[in-house]
Design an enzyme around this catalytic site. Structure first.
Site, PDB file in Angstrom:
ATOM      1  N   TYR A 184       0.829  -1.206   0.000  1.00 26.31           N
ATOM      2  CA  TYR A 184       0.000   0.000   0.000  1.00 26.31           C
ATOM      3  C   TYR A 184       0.867   1.261   0.000  1.00 26.31           C
ATOM      4  CZ  TYR A 184      -3.763  -3.165   1.589  1.00 26.31           C
ATOM      5  OH  TYR A 184      -4.678  -4.185   1.732  1.00 26.31           O
ATOM      6  N   HIS A 213       0.747 -11.739   1.728  1.00 28.16           N
ATOM      7  CA  HIS A 213      -0.252 -11.000   0.957  1.00 28.16           C
ATOM      8  C   HIS A 213      -0.869 -11.825  -0.168  1.00 28.16           C
ATOM      9  CE1 HIS A 213      -1.359  -6.567  -0.050  1.00 28.16           C
ATOM     10  NE2 HIS A 213      -2.355  -7.379  -0.315  1.00 28.16           N
TER      11      HIS A 213
END
Length: 293
Positions: free
Chosen positions: A56, A114
């Protein structure tokens, strides 16, 4: 569904760690003053569960907001995620230290792999993933991560981790963070996780913003005297998921958590369940499912 009354009431993970039942998602939250103001606003509105990730590119901003909030670290639940390029034993240890440094903390409440992919490691993907998971286990046993898990892992990925690593893995995932919403329900993965006591977290619980244009959701929201976002979050909770709605707008952040003064009826839940489609699948060009066969 548990009898939650507040966004910080908790699910209990398989290792006994308590995790607030709604998290504040920071995907696409900019790493600038606008983003920091959004995180500070969420904290001021009472959110204590903050979800971020290395990919992010905002961990440092999130850490600055947490520091400026003055909220004790022990009152927060902070999640981050290991990016694909950082998979591998030593790489994972280094990536964890970097995330902690950026977040201004010496431990994480939850750390996730992830994606079940390792770019450039098609021929020995399993060694790369096992190395990653062994690093997770070490960090967990060292007490610098309170719970470990995965994100975007489907049943065959989870089976590979559990079965092929029988001699290598001592701790199995406590969380799987998946794209889950009325339009994309991933029922096979949900069933697997529920059968194996893996807590499901729901990213994109508002259908990537498309929920607000869905007439059926609008009709249910009108009947309930709520907005569409609240209906989606409530659906997640009644399914036993942990939703991670995201917004940089304080009024939207506030409303997303105002879901404890109503319930969706069995009929409404059935209507939402019937919205499931096979055309909204999470897509990643490097998903590489064949590595897990």
């Amino acid at each position: 569904m548990m009898n939650f009354k507040d966004k910080n009431d908790a699910y209990v993970l398989s290792n006994g760690v308590r995790i607030p039942c709604i998290g504040y998602g920071t995907y696409k939250t900019p790493a600038d003053d606008t983003g920091k103001a959004a995180v500070l606003s969420a904290l001021s509105l009472g959110f204590r569960h903050i979800d971020t990730a290395t990919s992010y590119h905002n961990e440092e901003m999130v850490g600055q907001a947490i520091a400026e909030s003055g909220i004790p670290r022990s009152s927060l639940f902070i999640t981050s995620k290991l990016w694909n390029d950082d998979q591998g034993y030593e790489e994972t240890l280094a990536a964890f230290e970097r995330s902690c440094r950026w977040l201004g903390t010496d431990y994480l409440d939850l750390y996730l792999i992830h994606w079940p992919i390792c770019p450039g490691y098609q021929d020995n993907w399993h060694e790369r993933v096992w190395g990653t998971w062994k690093a997770f286990e070490k960090l967990y046993s060292d007490g610098v991560i309170r719970a470990i898990g995965v994100s975007n892992f489907l049943p065959h990925h989870l089976d590979a981790l559990a079965q092929k690593a029988t001699q290598k893995a001592n701790v199995l995932p406590m969380v799987d963070q998946l794209e889950l919403n009325p339009s994309y329900q991933q029922r096979g993965a949900v069933r697997y996780c529920q059968e194996h006591n893996i807590q499901l977290e729901a990213w994109a619980p508002l259908v990537r913003g498309k929920a607000f244009s869905n007439q059926q959701l609008k009709d249910i929201a009108d009947r309930q005297g709520k907005d569409v976002g609240q209906v989606c979050v409530r659906w997640s909770l009644q399914k036993g998921f942990l939703p991670l709605p995201k917004s940089i707008h304080p009024e939207r952040v506030k409303s997303n958590a105002e879901v404890f003064d109503f319930s969706l009826s069995d009929e409404e839940m059935a209507m939402l369940d019937a919205m499931n489609t096979t055309t909204e699948y999470t897509f990643h060009p490097d998903y590489c499912d064949e590595w897990f066969k």
